[in-house]
Each structure stands twice: as C-alpha cells, then as structure tokens.
Scaffold this active site. Structure first.
Site, PDB file in Angstrom:
ATOM      1  N   GLU A   1      46.842  36.261  48.032  1.00 49.24           N
ATOM      2  CA  GLU A   1      45.950  36.921  47.075  1.00 49.24           C
ATOM      3  C   GLU A   1      46.615  37.244  45.745  1.00 49.24           C
ATOM      4  OE1 GLU A   1      46.543  38.192  50.169  1.00 49.24           O
ATOM      5  OE2 GLU A   1      46.415  40.375  50.155  1.00 49.24           O
ATOM      6  N   ASN A   2      47.933  37.111  45.650  1.00 46.25           N
ATOM      7  CA  ASN A   2      48.576  37.277  44.348  1.00 46.25           C
ATOM      8  C   ASN A   2      48.352  36.073  43.433  1.00 46.25           C
ATOM      9  OD1 ASN A   2      50.219  36.069  46.337  1.00 46.25           O
ATOM     10  ND2 ASN A   2      52.051  36.332  45.101  1.00 46.25           N
TER      11      ASN A   2
END
Lengths: 216, 215, 216, 215
Positions: free
Chosen positions: A46-47
């Site tokens: 998700e980064n």
C-alpha cells in the site's frame, strides 16, 4: 506443519490467476510463499507498488523500494508504482481482489477488530480500515486462540476495523465463513476435530454435517 | 486481462450500456473501438466524456450515427450535430463543469461517495444538489458517477495490460480506467512487459479487463 | 491598434515572472504574444499541459499534443503533462495565478457570465466555472460592447459562470476593477475619453478624479 | 521557484507551523530538512504525515527532539517513542485511516471541501463527523486538511522545480506538494531542465516555492 504454515498454505489456495492481492504484515506475508504452481497474481504494497517481489539479494537493496513496513523488496517485471492516493483508490475502490490481514478478534457475524487495544496498543489503523472496507474479498489470517482465549467471539470487545463482514477466517484449527451472517465451520485443519474447534471458539458456530479437512 | 479482437471487445458491450470514453477533442480517444461500435450498431448508449469532439472524429462518430441516447460532458460547443440533436430533443445532454466531471468519475473509481466542490455554487449548476458548509465556506455535494465500461486509449500497453499515456492524450483516460466496471484498452503500441518502467505506468494492469490485439 | 491588440497588450502587463497562467480561447490566447521581455511564465492548457508553446513548425505537429481546442501546440523545455483530475486540481486549488477568459456580460459587482445564451448557444461550461471559481486572479478580456449593447451591465441577464467577483476587466475602451464590490474605472484606452467609456457602460461606474491612459 | 540553502529554507518556517512531510517509514522523507529543523530547534510543530517512522529516521528525529506538538498520521506503531510520548500526554496524536488521510490532504490541494468515504462508518473513527447517504449507502464526510508547509523529497528536480519521484519513495509526496501553502522541495538529484520528460513530471514546477541547493 506449524500453525503459521497451515494458515498461509490454506489461504494461498484462495488466490487465482491475475488477482490483485494485498498481504498484511505477519502471517499474511507468508501466503506469497505457497502460491499454486503456475498461478500469477499481483501483490500490492500500500505504500505504492504493484508487482512486489521477494527480498532482494544481498547488496541489491534500494532505499527507495520497500514494503509497507519499510523493509527492502524487489519489483517484478511488469511492476508499477504510484502515489498513496492511487494506492488507496485501488483499495477503497474495490480493485483489490483479496486482502489478507491479521486479526485480534472476529465476531460471530464476521466483523473484524484488528487495529487497537485501548490503553495498551494504539499503533493506528494504517491502511487496515480502508482494506477491510474496500477490498472485494477480505480474508483474516490468525491463530485460533491467543493465550488460550478465543479470538472468534460473540461480540468484539475491541474497537471494530469496519462494519463490513469479512469473507473468510483461516486459523491453525479451522476455516470459517459467514453465510447469512452466521459463523459457519467450513473446514478443519489436519488432525483437528470439530470438537477441538468448538472448544476454542466463543462465537456460536454453525457446524454442517460434513466438515472436510483442509487440503494442504 | 484478456487480449481480444476489436470485434470481440465490442460484442461484450450491450446496447444501452453506459460508456466512459477517454479523450479531449478526440485526442486520446480509442478510435478503433468507436468505429466498431458504429459498425455493430450498438445504440441507446450513455456516453460520459469530456466532450463530443467534432463530427467525424472520436465520439462525434457515435453522435452522427445516432447511437447515443444521453451525453454527460463538460463541453459540446465544437460539435454542431450534438447541439442540433439536443435542441431537437433527440439526444439528452447533461452539462457538468469539467473539474466536477473528472472528480465525479474519480470518486466512483476510488470508492468515494462524492466530493464537495465550490464550483457551481450560486449558479444554475447547483439546482437539485445538496449544499454543505465546511469551515464557513459553501460547497456542492457532487456524487460519484459510475459506468458499465471505460474505453481508454493509451500510447503504450505491455503484455500484462499496464498502460502509459503520453502528452495531452492522457486527459480523462487514467481516471476513467479506475471507474469503469469493465475496462477495455486500445493501445497505439503493445510492447514487451518491462519496457514501461514502473514509474511510467499510469494505469496498473490489474484494472484492465481487455486489451485490443493488433490488426 | 485594433481592439484585440489593445486588450491583449494590456493584459500581458499583468503577468509576472514565474506565474502559472491559463488563457482561454479567442482574445485571451493573444496575450501570450505580448509578454514583457525577459518575463517567463508557465502557460497551462486545461487538457493537461504546463509549458504550452507556440504552434509547431509545418510538418512537426503531433496529434497527441494539442491545446484545449484540439489544435496542435508545442511543449517548451521544462513542460509537464498530467491527467484531467490534476489539471483541475491546479485550477480549483488556487495554483493558477491568473486566468484570462472571454466574457458575455459582467455585472457591476464583477460577476461574470460567459458560458451560455439560453435557447441559442449552449456549448457547455467546459473548464470556465472551475477557472473563475478557483484561479487566484481572474481577468476578463472582451470588447466593451457587442453590436452597440453594453456588456458591463447592472445585472447579468445571462446565467452566471460563478458568484466569485472577477479581479479585472480589460476591454478595447477601458480597464475596470471592483474594489469594495463596485465597478471602478482604472484606465482608458489611448484616444478614449471617460465619457466614451460611460456611454458604452450600463453598470454604475465609479470614476476617480484621475483616470490614466493604458501604457501600451 | 527560489533556490535556497537548507538553512534559509528552514529559517522561513516559524515555530508552531503545521508541516506536511512526505515519506512512508522515512522512505521519501526530506532528511536534510528534518535535520535542519532539529538543528534550528523549531518546536511546537504540527506534523501531518503517514507515520512517524522509527527513532533516528525521518520524522522520528523530530519526535525524539521534542519538537512536535501534534501528529496527524495513520500509523505510529513502529515508533515506540511516539507512543510513549502520546501516553505520557506530551504529544497529541490524531489517527486517521491512511486512505482518508491522503484524500483529506488531496482535497485541500485540489480546492475541494472534503470527500465522502465509507471507511470508518460504524467505527470510532466516525465520532464527531457528519454522515451522509448517497444512493442508499452511508459515508463519512472527511474534510480538507491544510498545512502551512509541505516538505517533499524527490528523486529528481530540474532547474525550474519540476519534480520526479521514484518507486515507493513517491507515496505522499506529490499529494502534499499540492496542499502545502508553501512547498519546499529537497531533491536527491538536480538535473538540467528537459532531462525529466513531460510525462515523468509528478509535481509541476509552478507549485514548488523553494528548492534546496546542493551542499
């Protein structure tokens, strides 16, 4: 087979060709090790990455390429990177096919609590609330009990992550789903009896006549 | 992602479908898909796009062919046919400020119910909409706009379906690619996986359902 | 000097080093031709470009690089491209320092109508509503009158583009601003008297003791 | 855009300012700016960022130095100092779901009053917020989050201030660059204008106010 391996192997069976998959930290990360042969899935961090690959060879780490925990990863051919707004657009918008997350408690309607223990552990929800709210399918990977206490409970005593019902809970003892909003035993782990599962479960559990063993 | 011929791709689209179509004055519009929609005569379409281009170009071809039931766009001023059909009652047109249109589409693709925008407050655009105050300022609630299909045109696609747009042909394309329930991509060039570097991918492969094959 | 040149030259004086500027179609486009020497500004095309350059040399046009009207343009070194959501984020978010737009009517509090004539011309607002609502400074470029009728009026009979007051109106006769919400004559065009301006204006116009001539 | 030394850049920031800081677990965080904030002892800061990294890295250094009055973040779990200071009442912490945080920041930069998100509905996150229904579904109204400064770290900057981020160091950076009232950019590499092609620019030069000079 240890508890983590049982859970990771069983969850890996849920993944299908071409799926976009988000794996949480801890047991969920292990799922990537047990993909069925020949199945290609996309792992999202998700980064800001799709196409997350394994840990780099020694000396090949790059500070600008990590997983959501800040640990170096690799990017597979065909990977893509994006900003956090796009990353959570993918998550909240239902583009992630499966998310696998750890759990502290799941209630008997399938609602998950996994982000805080008031007064004790307040790490923040990070991406968990968006993942549980938005992913097409939510799979919880956790030990069936913690220090002898049931984690699949009548009602969560901990703050919920989302009111959305999760799709599947996979533990070292069992596979549980929530058809019609009722916790239902789908499979038991090898060598585990239905009675063992019931003994470790506080929630009311629907038990079908036939409960197959996990094919792992 | 599945590689399909243009005939197969358009066969998937039923008459009466809602289509988001990329492009700005036909720049970045998937012309092969448009031509095939005309050939297969898919009618009753709802088209969501920035504009209707010119007669004979991009979405203008769908308008000329009488396939469009409704247009949701920000500008139709350069296509006299769209205006004529609208005034004649043959075509429903909903005009939306361009910045609002793209945010409504984005909201759908990003799982948001809508956004609050100051654009249109106090004008005829606010009619029928909820108004909310945040920190003493008034905003219109503009809700998410969904569509059955997104038809995009990219400069590059790789074998997985990662897409890269170029220059001003990007416009609505990456945003609608997130919003269409199914996404059909038409690429100017299909390149081997890895040719598009990760930072250059504008639309990640997993959101693309179909990629048009060459030829 | 013709009307359009007067307007374009005068508006060009409003542009300062480093500004992000959005020019509408028509007279506003001409402003780029009269930039003060040595001043570098960024021109935005709302279809997704900052660094818009002049029309390409013959044979150098690219279909994938146009202005918001679909006409081929060039991109200057240091240009950047982006999608429509970013483009209107720049506009709505106040990142555009100056927008120059055409006008059909401006009322005496400085509110603009420029996007439709009900029953006659319904092209759609395109980006105009966002530009007038969001740009830091809004400059209207228009003829002072149309077919002998005043365009700076007491009240707009046409639908408003925004309730936001514009900052400056530049016509072939005058420069007008709206301090305190009142239309005020700032400058007259060369050879134009205050009486000429008043004769062509329906709105109540505040006329200071000294009204300089445009320095164009 | 003005090229400044790191000392000049940080001198512009007053004590008590609100800062959006790029980075995800210190990847993509402007470390030179952080170190200089510590050196100049700018205290009472409100920090808006995804996380507070680890002690000794990125925003963790500001926390350790006791310069932070309030943190608005999605995750602080990997920095025990942040948690200790929070529990000791020395540091105010507002926890926001990551997808909501980035949309609230984006809304500020994009001139929106807020967005409607389903995330947090029915949880303690909804406390004190307006709930709205759109098409039968409930959403929280999450409002725009502004800041005095955005401090970004890019892989490349050109002489105009166009920025290009790479790999997972992009994260919050391009979004906060739109939202900070003033934007200070720290680039790993400053390259001649034109080296970054137009399609590779993630933050357009006109939104950057200051670029740190080398050395």
């Amino acid at each position: 087979m240890d508890a983590q391996t049982i859970i990771a192997k069983r969850i890996a069976q849920e993944l299908r060709e071409g799926m976009l998959v988000n794996l949480g930290i801890g047991i969920p990360t292990l799922v990537a090790n047990y993909l069925p042969a020949g199945v290609h899935v996309y792992f999202q961090s998700e980064n800001g990455l799709i196409g997350t690959g394994p840990v780099p060879e020694p000396g090949m780490q790059l500070r600008l390429l990590t997983d959501a925990g800040g640990r170096p990863v690799t990017a597979l051919p065909g990977a893509c990177t994006f900003d956090s707004a796009v990353s959570f657009g993918l998550i909240r918008g239902g583009h992630v096919d499966v998310t696998v997350l750890g759990g502290l408690q799941v209630d008997q309607q399938g609602r998950l609590a996994n982000w805080m223990i008031p007064g004790k552990m307040v790490p923040g929800m990070g991406g968990a609330m968006d993942l549980v709210t938005g992913a097409k399918r939510v799979v919880v990977a956790m030990q069936h009990t913690a220090k002898g206490k049931a984690k699949i409970v009548r009602q969560c005593s901990l703050p919920l992550t989302s009111v959305r019902q999760v799709d599947l809970v996979v533990t070292d003892l069992a596979v549980i789903a929530f058809p019609g909003g009722r916790a239902t035993l789908l499979e038991t782990a090898p060598g585990v009896s239905v009675a063992d599962v019931l003994a470790g479960t506080e929630a009311e559990l629907v038990v079908p006549d036939q409960v197959p063993t996990m094919a792992i | 992602m599945k590689a399909v011929s243009v005939e197969e791709a358009v066969a998937i689209i039923p008459a009466g479908a809602s289509l988001m179509i990329g492009g700005f004055m036909a720049v970045g519009t998937p012309e092969r898909l448009i031509d095939e929609l005309v050939r297969q005569g898919k009618d009753g379409l709802t088209v969501i796009a920035n504009d209707t281009a010119l007669p004979g170009a991009g979405i203008g071809k769908l308008v000329s062919a009488g396939l469009v039931h409704k247009v949701i766009a920000s500008h139709i001023g350069l296509n006299p046919e769209t205006q004529q059909k609208m005034l004649a009652g043959e075509l429903e047109v909903e005009l939306v400020p361009q910045g609002t249109l793209i945010e409504r589409i984005r909201a759908a693709g990003y799982g948001l119910g809508g956004v609050l925008t100051p654009t249109g407050v106090g004008t005829i655009v606010e009619e029928g909409k909820r108004k909310l105050e945040v920190d003493g300022k008034e905003y219109l609630l503009e809700t998410a706009l969904h569509a059955d299909f997104a038809l995009v045109n990219s400069f590059l696609a790789d074998y997985y379906g990662n897409l890269h747009y170029t220059l001003t042909a990007r416009n609505f394309n990456p945003v609608i690619a997130m919003a269409g329930r199914q996404v059909i991509a038409e690429a100017d060039n299909i390149v081997p996986t890895g040719v598009i570097s990760p930072d250059q991918v504008h639309t990640p492969a997993p959101v693309v359902d179909y990629l048009l094959m060459n030829g």
